[in-house]
Design an enzyme around this catalytic site. Sequence first.
Site, PDB file in Angstrom:
ATOM      1  N   LEU A  35       0.872  -1.169   0.000  1.00 47.03           N
ATOM      2  CA  LEU A  35       0.000   0.000   0.000  1.00 47.03           C
ATOM      3  C   LEU A  35       0.907   1.216   0.000  1.00 47.03           C
ATOM      4  O   LEU A  35       1.980   1.210   0.611  1.00 47.03           O
ATOM      5  CB  LEU A  35      -0.896   0.026   1.248  1.00 47.03           C
ATOM      6  CG  LEU A  35      -2.018  -1.006   1.352  1.00 47.03           C
ATOM      7  CD1 LEU A  35      -2.738  -0.845   2.692  1.00 47.03           C
ATOM      8  CD2 LEU A  35      -3.012  -0.868   0.197  1.00 47.03           C
ATOM      9  N   ASP A  36       0.475   2.275  -0.680  1.00 50.73           N
ATOM     10  CA  ASP A  36       1.235   3.516  -0.636  1.00 50.73           C
ATOM     11  C   ASP A  36       1.384   3.989   0.809  1.00 50.73           C
ATOM     12  O   ASP A  36       0.526   3.716   1.662  1.00 50.73           O
ATOM     13  CB  ASP A  36       0.527   4.610  -1.441  1.00 50.73           C
ATOM     14  CG  ASP A  36       0.579   4.364  -2.938  1.00 50.73           C
ATOM     15  OD1 ASP A  36       1.406   3.550  -3.384  1.00 50.73           O
ATOM     16  OD2 ASP A  36      -0.232   4.989  -3.657  1.00 50.73           O
ATOM     17  N   ARG A  37       2.442   4.721   1.055  1.00 51.05           N
ATOM     18  CA  ARG A  37       2.687   5.224   2.408  1.00 51.05           C
ATOM     19  C   ARG A  37       1.488   5.986   2.965  1.00 51.05           C
ATOM     20  O   ARG A  37       1.141   5.859   4.138  1.00 51.05           O
ATOM     21  CB  ARG A  37       3.918   6.132   2.375  1.00 51.05           C
ATOM     22  CG  ARG A  37       4.286   6.735   3.719  1.00 51.05           C
ATOM     23  CD  ARG A  37       5.504   7.635   3.600  1.00 51.05           C
ATOM     24  NE  ARG A  37       5.808   8.271   4.862  1.00 51.05           N
ATOM     25  CZ  ARG A  37       6.797   9.145   5.043  1.00 51.05           C
ATOM     26  NH1 ARG A  37       7.563   9.479   4.020  1.00 51.05           N
ATOM     27  NH2 ARG A  37       7.019   9.675   6.220  1.00 51.05           N
TER      28      ARG A  37
END
Length: 318
Positions: A147-149
């Site tokens: 998942l993106d940060r």
Amino acid sequence: MTETLRPPASVRLVRIGEEHAGQRIDNFLLTQLKGVPKSHIYRILRTGQVRLNGGRIDAARRIASGDLVRIPPLQVAARTDEPPSGAVDAFAERLTPRILIDDSELLVINKPAGIAVHGGSGLVLGIIEGVRKLRPEARYLELVHRLDRDTSGCLVIAKKRSALRSLHEQFRENAVKKVYTALVTGAWNQKMRTVDAALDKNVLQGGERMVKASAAGKAAATTFRRLRAFQTATLVAAEPHTGRTHQIRVHAQFMGHPIAGDERYGLSERNRAFRQQGLRRLFLHASRLTFVHPGSGRTLTVEAPLDAELQSFLERCP
């Protein structure tokens, strides 16, 4: 067993064993080059310094048992930013109430926003480091996906190689149903719409990844379903049918309704207004995953509730 062969001129040649089969090459390099910034790892991949069986390789390529990976000589800086053990413990404990599933095959966590899945690139701790601290007895803990940060929600970690292989295959074949909750700017007038727009990933100077809708890109499709309308925004459920980088964010932008709080693809003026109203992050949350459990063989659905800050913002949103 992964084997390091005798390297010529400081180059490492690594023969892949079963324990790393099915991993993406970028994730494998992160385990082999601890202390090297993530941006540097992507740079040596882009420039062809890393080779798979003698050929260039894309960061998303998965490796197989028996593959031969060439790793160029790199100087790893000594870590001077190791956090105190108390900070690591506190970080790990912060994750405890966010665990959604914890069994013999896998662990699913409701990832907080603002924390990367891996440490590195100036980040001392990532989710995987926190989980390994939380489960020191676990001999095997590997990320199944990313998942993106700035995105929160369901994140799956495998506890066995067999579980990792099974889940990797499901993700590769788009057999995992993923549903995200997002707040997009403006009025999304249609109850449901599938956006079918190819996406092209470009890497800008400094290693920043930007993606745009382009016929020259890779096929990508996302179905958006309207959940609730506000005066200046719309709450939607987004189901990506492919797994492209920043797919939901770019498809929302492509439709003229970028996600609230998106500093990369959003509208600066609208984001300032959202911040004034109390939204301090990207409003994108991986709310539900459905997949076949690698141990039981049964279909499993995992749901992660919205973080309190997002729920609170919705309650105040005009």
